[in-house]
Scaffold this motif. Sequence first.
Motif, PDB file in Angstrom:
ATOM      1  N   PHE A   1       0.857  -1.186  -0.034  1.00  0.00           N
ATOM      2  CA  PHE A   1       0.076  -0.093   0.002  1.00  0.00           C
ATOM      3  C   PHE A   1       0.822   1.121   0.065  1.00  0.00           C
ATOM      4  CE2 PHE A   1      -2.261   3.619   1.758  1.00  0.00           C
ATOM      5  CZ  PHE A   1      -3.707   3.399   1.339  1.00  0.00           C
ATOM      6  N   ALA A   2       0.863   2.026  -1.121  1.00  0.00           N
ATOM      7  CA  ALA A   2       1.615   3.195  -1.203  1.00  0.00           C
ATOM      8  C   ALA A   2       0.979   4.275  -1.145  1.00  0.00           C
ATOM      9  CB  ALA A   2       2.537   3.041  -2.370  1.00  0.00           C
ATOM     10  N   ALA A   3       1.264   5.335  -0.430  1.00  0.00           N
ATOM     11  CA  ALA A   3       0.462   6.631  -0.482  1.00  0.00           C
ATOM     12  C   ALA A   3       1.256   7.603  -1.252  1.00  0.00           C
ATOM     13  CB  ALA A   3       0.214   7.126   0.947  1.00  0.00           C
ATOM     14  N   LEU A   4       0.707   7.994  -2.186  1.00  0.00           N
ATOM     15  CA  LEU A   4       1.221   9.285  -2.913  1.00  0.00           C
ATOM     16  C   LEU A   4       0.761  10.408  -2.170  1.00  0.00           C
ATOM     17  CD1 LEU A   4       2.842   9.996  -5.673  1.00  0.00           C
ATOM     18  CD2 LEU A   4       0.673  10.239  -6.816  1.00  0.00           C
ATOM     19  N   LEU A   5       1.691  11.229  -1.521  1.00  0.00           N
ATOM     20  CA  LEU A   5       1.398  12.120  -0.805  1.00  0.00           C
ATOM     21  C   LEU A   5       2.025  13.505  -1.270  1.00  0.00           C
ATOM     22  CD1 LEU A   5       0.186  13.024   2.299  1.00  0.00           C
ATOM     23  CD2 LEU A   5       2.575  12.635   3.055  1.00  0.00           C
ATOM     24  N   ILE A  35      -2.851   7.304   6.247  1.00  0.00           N
ATOM     25  CA  ILE A  35      -1.666   6.580   5.972  1.00  0.00           C
ATOM     26  C   ILE A  35      -1.222   5.858   7.418  1.00  0.00           C
ATOM     27  CG2 ILE A  35       0.932   6.491   5.253  1.00  0.00           C
ATOM     28  CD1 ILE A  35       0.209   9.342   3.941  1.00  0.00           C
ATOM     29  N   ARG A  36      -0.865   4.478   7.207  1.00  0.00           N
ATOM     30  CA  ARG A  36      -0.474   3.748   8.358  1.00  0.00           C
ATOM     31  C   ARG A  36       1.181   3.697   8.624  1.00  0.00           C
ATOM     32  NH1 ARG A  36      -4.571  -1.480   7.844  1.00  0.00           N
ATOM     33  NH2 ARG A  36      -6.631  -0.317   8.205  1.00  0.00           N
ATOM     34  N   PRO A  37       1.532   3.374   9.630  1.00  0.00           N
ATOM     35  CA  PRO A  37       3.167   3.477   9.681  1.00  0.00           C
ATOM     36  C   PRO A  37       4.013   2.611   8.972  1.00  0.00           C
ATOM     37  CG  PRO A  37       2.116   3.572  12.096  1.00  0.00           C
ATOM     38  CD  PRO A  37       1.038   3.251  10.947  1.00  0.00           C
ATOM     39  N   THR A  38       3.261   1.394   8.640  1.00  0.00           N
ATOM     40  CA  THR A  38       3.850   0.444   7.356  1.00  0.00           C
ATOM     41  C   THR A  38       3.728   0.686   6.265  1.00  0.00           C
ATOM     42  OG1 THR A  38       1.945  -1.032   7.847  1.00  0.00           O
ATOM     43  CG2 THR A  38       3.447  -1.419   9.344  1.00  0.00           C
ATOM     44  N   ASP A  39       2.903   1.482   5.680  1.00  0.00           N
ATOM     45  CA  ASP A  39       2.707   2.082   4.468  1.00  0.00           C
ATOM     46  C   ASP A  39       3.857   2.591   3.789  1.00  0.00           C
ATOM     47  OD1 ASP A  39       0.051   0.963   4.527  1.00  0.00           O
ATOM     48  OD2 ASP A  39      -0.675   3.096   4.788  1.00  0.00           O
ATOM     49  N   ASP A  40       4.006   2.408   2.433  1.00  0.00           N
ATOM     50  CA  ASP A  40       4.889   3.070   1.769  1.00  0.00           C
ATOM     51  C   ASP A  40       4.659   4.517   1.386  1.00  0.00           C
ATOM     52  OD1 ASP A  40       6.897   1.065   1.340  1.00  0.00           O
ATOM     53  OD2 ASP A  40       6.621   0.814  -0.676  1.00  0.00           O
ATOM     54  N   THR A  52      10.828  12.056  -1.178  1.00  0.00           N
ATOM     55  CA  THR A  52      11.515  11.041  -0.603  1.00  0.00           C
ATOM     56  C   THR A  52      10.434   9.589  -0.822  1.00  0.00           C
ATOM     57  OG1 THR A  52      12.112   9.947   1.618  1.00  0.00           O
ATOM     58  CG2 THR A  52      10.200  11.398   1.545  1.00  0.00           C
ATOM     59  N   HIS A  53      11.028   8.405  -0.625  1.00  0.00           N
ATOM     60  CA  HIS A  53      10.114   7.383  -1.055  1.00  0.00           C
ATOM     61  C   HIS A  53      10.526   6.293   0.233  1.00  0.00           C
ATOM     62  CE1 HIS A  53       8.951   3.331  -3.339  1.00  0.00           C
ATOM     63  NE2 HIS A  53       8.153   3.547  -2.339  1.00  0.00           N
ATOM     64  N   GLN A  54       9.783   6.041   1.394  1.00  0.00           N
ATOM     65  CA  GLN A  54      10.066   5.101   2.309  1.00  0.00           C
ATOM     66  C   GLN A  54       8.860   4.658   3.161  1.00  0.00           C
ATOM     67  OE1 GLN A  54      13.432   6.730   4.930  1.00  0.00           O
ATOM     68  NE2 GLN A  54      12.761   8.982   4.152  1.00  0.00           N
ATOM     69  N   PRO A  55       8.891   3.754   4.055  1.00  0.00           N
ATOM     70  CA  PRO A  55       7.954   3.604   5.000  1.00  0.00           C
ATOM     71  C   PRO A  55       7.536   4.791   5.947  1.00  0.00           C
ATOM     72  CG  PRO A  55       9.318   1.577   4.958  1.00  0.00           C
ATOM     73  CD  PRO A  55       9.962   2.945   4.264  1.00  0.00           C
TER      74      PRO A  55
END
Lengths: 261, 240
Positions: free
Chosen positions: B31-35, B197-202, B213-216
């Motif tokens: 699950f990746a959030a594009l924030l 967004i959950r802590p484990t999401d990308d 940036t792109h990380q959990p």
Amino acid sequence: MTAYLVALRAIVLREMLRFVHQRSRFLSALVRPLVWLVIFAAGFRAALGVSIIPPYQTYITYEVYIVPGLCGMIQLFNGMQSSLSLVYDQEMGSMRLLLTSRLPRTWLLFCKLLAGTAVSILQVYVFLALAAAFGIAMPPLGYLYVLPALVLSGLMLGALGLLISSTIRQLENFAGVMNFVIFPMFFMSSALYPLWKMAESSPLLRDICAANPFTHAVELIRFALYESVNLWALIWVVAAFAVFLVGALIGYDPARGLIRK
Amino acid sequence: MKALSVRNVSYRFGAKVALDDVSFDLEVGRFAALLGPNGAGKSTLFALLTRLLVTRQGQIFVAGFDVRAAPRAALARIGVVFQQSTLDLDMTVARNLSYFAALQGLSGAAAQASIDAALDRLDMRERAGETVRALNGGHRRRMEIARALVHGPEVLLLDEPTVGLDTASRRAITAHVHDLAEDGLTVLWATHLVDEIRPTDDVVVLHKGRVLTHQPAAEIACSGDLGDAFIAMTGEGGRQ
């Protein structure tokens, strides 16, 4: 059934259902040509006699002359209306959905044009039935022969609508299209008066009318209603459809309205 | 193989740069959030992913298929939920879904089975016979998500799917889509709201057309608050 036909059937059915649901659109689509037939033609009847020209074999009254032109008018209005809705607000969302399908976009756009044509044909047949109720009947087989003619003319006018709405940004509302496309096309055609009448007043105007693809759509419909084929009109309509379609496919911008600039 | 791979993608509208050398990969089932704040380029990126726009600069691969070179294979593997709702309000839920299935070339029993399965996944099966107009905003959105699953995509794209919904509906939808990711679907969820967004999401942070940036999420927040980290990065708000 192949995937292509499944999509075609669904798109045409949806368009038909939507049209039947929109009662006001259905009514205005019928009232418009009826006003022309019942009021305009009755008034003009005395002023304009139509002599014997093909495909007619006897003298005809003006009401009889005007019916094929009004069939064309129904398709002209419908073609512009449905194509405008593809490009602007109403249908933009559903077009986006359509265009993210795995099927080729050209096919899906063609299905949309065919769906709009199907809706226009429905309107034409209801109009023809009402005209018959008013005593203006065609030869029985004419009602069958006119179907392929209506398919072609409907596709041609729909493709023209798509071309215009995709490429001319200024014409983004129906009033603009009505003034600059529908009225000129309708009045500069053989829908209301035969071309030889036009030549009496202005040969130049007659030539413009003869080059108007809508004239050929009307003549194709007129001849088909009288159980014959106007080959020249057929060639014109098919050629115009091909040109408009290619132009529309090139000009159509699927991302329109998606990005706020 | 990556579920989604965006490589060096740039896009400009005339002189305005909308996306500038954007690159990121998504693993299958993430699950990746594009924030990103409004105007960051999220919608442009979505238009490129769904091939409503095409760019010559950079490449996009969906399940290994190049969106430009093999658009139909790529599109077949994408499910999309657009920001703007695209439903026929006067038709039933079932009809809306079968229309969409037909657009994908699906019909008959096979289409019906996948429609039922998609509705089940979103707990919407019992609403199949209702017209869309009778549904509330949250259920309409859920229906659109179910619709995006009908053709069995591998990647689900959602462009700010909770806009205009109340808190309860927002939570329900966010939870549903996280469940989908746990079942193996890859999700790209565009948003400007950090509480989705959950802590484990990308998290892929997009700002002014660039990937910052792109990380959990947990690593970006680094034991603090994700919203604060986001504001520090972009200088703009990330809360509703």
